[in-house]
Design a protein around this motif. Sequence first.
Motif, PDB file in Angstrom:
ATOM      1  N   TYR A   1       3.594   6.647   2.087  1.00 44.22           N
ATOM      2  CA  TYR A   1       2.542   5.914   2.774  1.00 44.22           C
ATOM      3  C   TYR A   1       1.382   5.729   1.805  1.00 44.22           C
ATOM      4  CZ  TYR A   1      -0.131  10.255   3.429  1.00 44.22           C
ATOM      5  OH  TYR A   1      -0.842  11.409   3.226  1.00 44.22           O
ATOM      6  N   TYR A   2       0.613   4.671   2.044  1.00 43.88           N
ATOM      7  CA  TYR A   2      -0.505   4.324   1.175  1.00 43.88           C
ATOM      8  C   TYR A   2      -1.774   4.198   2.014  1.00 43.88           C
ATOM      9  CZ  TYR A   2       3.222   3.108  -2.097  1.00 43.88           C
ATOM     10  OH  TYR A   2       4.320   3.147  -2.908  1.00 43.88           O
TER      11      TYR A   2
ATOM     12  N   LYS B   1      12.061   4.042   1.938  1.00 42.03           N
ATOM     13  CA  LYS B   1      11.124   4.756   1.080  1.00 42.03           C
ATOM     14  C   LYS B   1       9.696   4.270   1.260  1.00 42.03           C
ATOM     15  CE  LYS B   1      11.159   6.699  -3.550  1.00 42.03           C
ATOM     16  NZ  LYS B   1      11.854   6.712  -4.866  1.00 42.03           N
ATOM     17  N   LEU B   2       9.493   2.931   1.244  1.00 42.02           N
ATOM     18  CA  LEU B   2       8.141   2.397   1.296  1.00 42.02           C
ATOM     19  C   LEU B   2       7.547   2.404   2.699  1.00 42.02           C
ATOM     20  CD1 LEU B   2       8.337  -0.634  -1.168  1.00 42.02           C
ATOM     21  CD2 LEU B   2       7.357   1.621  -1.559  1.00 42.02           C
TER      22      LEU B   2
ATOM     23  N   ALA C   1       9.581   1.585  -9.478  1.00 42.53           N
ATOM     24  CA  ALA C   1       8.352   1.362 -10.228  1.00 42.53           C
ATOM     25  C   ALA C   1       8.053  -0.118 -10.428  1.00 42.53           C
ATOM     26  CB  ALA C   1       8.440   2.056 -11.592  1.00 42.53           C
ATOM     27  N   THR C   2       9.054  -0.979 -10.310  1.00 41.46           N
ATOM     28  CA  THR C   2       8.866  -2.415 -10.531  1.00 41.46           C
ATOM     29  C   THR C   2       8.564  -3.165  -9.239  1.00 41.46           C
ATOM     30  OG1 THR C   2      10.420  -2.284 -12.373  1.00 41.46           O
ATOM     31  CG2 THR C   2       9.907  -4.472 -11.529  1.00 41.46           C
ATOM     32  N   ILE C   3       9.353  -2.919  -8.206  1.00 40.38           N
ATOM     33  CA  ILE C   3       9.222  -3.681  -6.962  1.00 40.38           C
ATOM     34  C   ILE C   3       7.951  -3.310  -6.206  1.00 40.38           C
ATOM     35  CG2 ILE C   3      10.323  -4.166  -4.748  1.00 40.38           C
ATOM     36  CD1 ILE C   3      11.682  -5.443  -7.141  1.00 40.38           C
ATOM     37  N   THR C   4       7.581  -2.033  -6.225  1.00 41.25           N
ATOM     38  CA  THR C   4       6.398  -1.605  -5.463  1.00 41.25           C
ATOM     39  C   THR C   4       5.127  -2.306  -5.935  1.00 41.25           C
ATOM     40  OG1 THR C   4       7.432   0.545  -5.034  1.00 41.25           O
ATOM     41  CG2 THR C   4       5.047   0.370  -4.716  1.00 41.25           C
ATOM     42  N   PRO C   5       4.782  -2.291  -7.220  1.00 33.84           N
ATOM     43  CA  PRO C   5       3.584  -3.057  -7.627  1.00 33.84           C
ATOM     44  C   PRO C   5       3.743  -4.554  -7.453  1.00 33.84           C
ATOM     45  CG  PRO C   5       4.715  -2.175  -9.551  1.00 33.84           C
ATOM     46  CD  PRO C   5       5.352  -1.543  -8.360  1.00 33.84           C
TER      47      PRO C   5
END
Length: 813
Positions: free
Chosen positions: A303-304, A297-298, A261-265
């Motif tokens: 996927y976005y 994971k990312l 939750a921290t690294i992704t944003p």
Amino acid sequence: MEIEPWREQICDQMHGISNIDSLPDSLQTLSHLLSTHPTGCSLTVFCEDFSAARRYFISGSYEELLYKLLEKMADIELMSKVGKLISQFFVKGIADISFEVLCAGLSEKYGLLTNETCVNYLTQLVSTNQISQIMNSKCSTDTYMFNGEHNSLVQALASLPDRVANRLGRNVPETLRRDAYYSVLYRDILSGLQYCKERVEKASLCSVVFLSQLIGKLCLDGLGMKLWPVLLANIMVSHDFLISRVFHKVVVGIELKALDATITPLLRCIHHHQDVSALLGNTIIDTKRLEHLLLDKLLLQKYYTTEDVPKLLHNIIGYIASSPTRIHFYYSLFSRLLSVWSDSSSIRHTSFDQHMYISKAIVICAAFLQTGEENWRGTIMRTLMNGLQNHLSSSDSSVRQAGMAVAELVSEKINPKLEAKLKFEYDEMGIYDELKAVMTLPTAPCVGAYQSSQTVDNNGLPKRTREASDLDSDDDLQPIGQFEDKARPKEKAPAYVGDCMQGLMDEENPERVETCLKSACKLIRMNSAMTMEVAVEFTKILTHMGCTLAINNYMYYRQQSLVSLLVVSPVSVANYLCREFSSRNYNVRQRLDMLDALAVAAMELSNPVSDKEKTSLPLVVDMASLNVQDESEEPNWKRVVEERIKSKTRRFASASAPTPQGSANKFAAVAGHFFFPLLAASQVGLGEHSPLSEDSILLVQYLYTLGKVMGSAQFCPLAPRMALELMDLLWMFRGSAEPSVRKAAVFCIAMTVLAIPPSVMLDDRYHMTDTVEYLRLLMERDADPELQEMASKVLSFLQHQLSLGLQEASKQS
């Protein structure tokens, strides 16, 4: 061993807190220990060793004192005397302990008055920059207030607006609303980082554990995309190595549970992969969880489709490709991405959006490719050609074009010197242009991008930069006489029975009343256990609602809600409605609604069908012609069509109908609560101010309701007694001059005959003989033809039942 005088004095004053008479003096004495310097203390016993006395009080007694004061806040008289002294301990004391205790006070057990006082003190703490003091104290390792466990304080800081809103609803102070509070919190986090930087400059020890835990918790709560732009805009632009290093320690110290939750944003907010390297360093080498997040994971599992996808992929791939110590992750990732992309099973079973996401990652990997590694380039080309063949075999044109575009762009990057290059013709250039655009890499860190994002001003509130051309613009001015026709936001349906009850009483908000009224029936039946506790109060609200709002099907929804309450809690609600029916201060419409609800609920409870086959019961029956029916209720056309088809269909053979399964009559156990209190209303109604004597329509509906309740109690143990009481009541209305009253009396006779067994009728020959004579009299002499026909049918049915009883008696004898 002799006890220090100051220690003994503190213990005595703590004991005096429990006594109301000595409370003011004790608080006044202990308040001297709130100051940080002995100059603020006027008591000699504390001045002898002020630091030791204050340390002992803060570490051993301060929190206990706050909880004791918390219990006394509900005493209004006491707060008027010592309220200022109590506020000093919460507002001017140790900020972190005070903050935790006040958040603990926002619970139901302390009451609403204590909750409001706690919110008042919390507002003062936030407004006076006490959160910044909390950050500084937790970042210091040479103070007695330091504690390695910060979970409760972190939870309190991160969720304060939600806690206050849960207790006060919409009456939340402006300072503690989400936007204003979190803006202050972001500013204070920056203040904590600056404080750590100053301690490092002075060669003093500091700790960033608390900041890491707080940032991780905020990101877990979904605030990462709002937090990181503020922090990055004030740190990356400063070009200060020390604060960047402190920030790096904060990021790498994030707990594993909050890492995703921290690294992704963070990666979505950073504008260049060099800034990612500055913040994360070589953490990916030491932390397997971060390696799994970035490389698996990312890129492969998630996927976005948002606009910042190229920036996210550039940051991840550029981070691992820009350092010799991390380059092996890059080669491994490039191979894995191509393997997944070229696999025929993956092409068939993944969505096109995810396939495009992987395709963008591959072309970005190719953009970061450097010279050398000729053998590895050959492996990549073989995998690429195999994947191209699988893409061209796909039946989806978009997949084929994506495969051709990736093969053309990647092959040109891997072998730029080859003369025979791959070149395809595309039906549409959209996919090719999109993939080619993401290959363009940023040349340098975009400092201006951070400056254009949100920053924090001197007051801790977010501010945005404005273009000079916008300063003189009048586009935001609304012309006089023109108004926007904006649709009002829809009220959210209540989730709890208590919220629904409050919404029905909110007469100032018609939309909320309408939403709650339409949701009431479903909520009551879904939350039967909770509804039983407040069923009578809910019934009071519905019965006293006036038809003053323009709500479609208002009577229908209100009636269905009353019926649902009677079904869920039949005993208490039926007794209440029967009691209120004969009381004053109700109009005819309200009394008719009470009778209709009792009748419909009785029929629903006695209905032997299962829950799956249950349909909504009509509010009227055929003989109750005077009942008020909702005009908006439409007939069931599907059932009408099915009946017509069935009647006109000729069948030569049909399967045997399944044997009907019986079910218990739920009305049997509660029939007495519906019938006898309502029957007693007739005795009350014979007085001077009788609602039954004042309105014949109400009397007719009253008799019909008694008949329906009687019919619903068919073969119940109480049915014979109910029939006897009802027959005695009908004596008063047989000779009524109103034909509608005589019809209602005949209806009650029919329901009585239907409800009791024939053998019971023979035991009461007196009432049966009298009833037969009355029906014959109506059939021969009554002036109303319709009533004569009704009396004839009921008399035939009664004689048939009596004959059946005689046959059963002869067989038994």
